[in-house]
Design a protein around this motif. Structure first.
Motif: not given
Ligand code: HEM
Length: 188
Positions: A59, A133, A125, A127-129, A56-57, A52-53, A119-122
């Motif tokens: 850095r 999810s 940081r 993803c705490p969700g 990611l976000i 979905p991302t 998919p949720f980073g690593g």
């Protein structure tokens, strides 16, 4: 859902797994779906191909480092391309094929540091969700397959589905997702 409709073999197998559950409830619960290995594998395979991302976000590197000969100066904005990582032919056999069997006897640990897919980073940081999810997605998918039979609309064939994606921070399909849901009679 769209990968399932594009792969009727996978849809049938997943439907059989989900409908093998004996439940007295109208809706499946998280306990009902907790041991469904093919469902988890199908979800992981979807995250591999359609994160979905996708970048990611962003850095920012705190110090200079060199990764495999590439200089990364301090203060660089770094994007992690999980979309490309999930499709890397050096890691994945036939990477563009949607095949949940890859993860059936090899369940994926999203917390691992091997980073085949992220998919949720690593790391710190991550993803705490993530757990919420994964559970929500598996539960929703299981209930959609439990309660309905699914078809593509207007005689469309699996190979005709437009899978074009729109580039943005979050990955979206270009075309609207249109599917036909037929309620299923549940006899207990
Ligand atoms: C399919 C659903 C989701 C995906 C794919 C996803 C993905 C991500 C990614 C890739 C990151 C960046 C991780 C990194 O930089 O390494 C992130 C961060 C984050 N996510 Fe999610 N996320 C999802 C759902 C959620 C949900 C449901 C919540 C809250 C309930 C949530 C809360 C957060 C927060 C607070 C961060 C920032 C963490 C930090 O920077 O320390 N996410 N997510």
């Amino acid at each position: 859902m769209i990968e399932l409709l594009r792969h009727p073999r996978v849809l049938k197998k997943l439907q059989e797994e989900v409908r093998g559950i004996t439940s007295q409830n109208d809706l499946l619960t998280s306990e009902d779906v907790s041991n469904l290995t093919y469902l988890k594998a199908a979800a992981t395979e979807s995250f591999r191909l359609h994160p979905p991302t996708p970048l990611l976000i962003p850095r920012e590197s705190m110090d200079y480092c060199n990764i495999e000969g590439y200089d990364i100066p301090k203060g660089s904005r770094v994007f992690v391309n999980t979309y490309a990582i999930g499709r890397d032919p050096e890691v994945w056999d036939n990477p563009l094929e949607y095949r949940p069997e890859r993860f059936v006897n090899n369940p994926f640990n999203y917390n691992s540091y091997t980073c085949e897919i992220v998919p949720f980073g690593g790391g710190r940081r991550i993803c705490p969700g993530m757990q919420l999810s994964l559970l929500t997605m598996e539960l929703a998918l299981a209930n959609l397959l439990w309660r309905f039979d699914w078809e593509l609309p207007k005689g469309m064939k699996p190979e005709d589905v437009d899978m074009t994606e729109m580039p943005s921070l979050s990955l979206k399909r270009k075309a609207e997702l249109e599917l036909v849901a037929k309620p299923r009679q549940i006899t207990s």
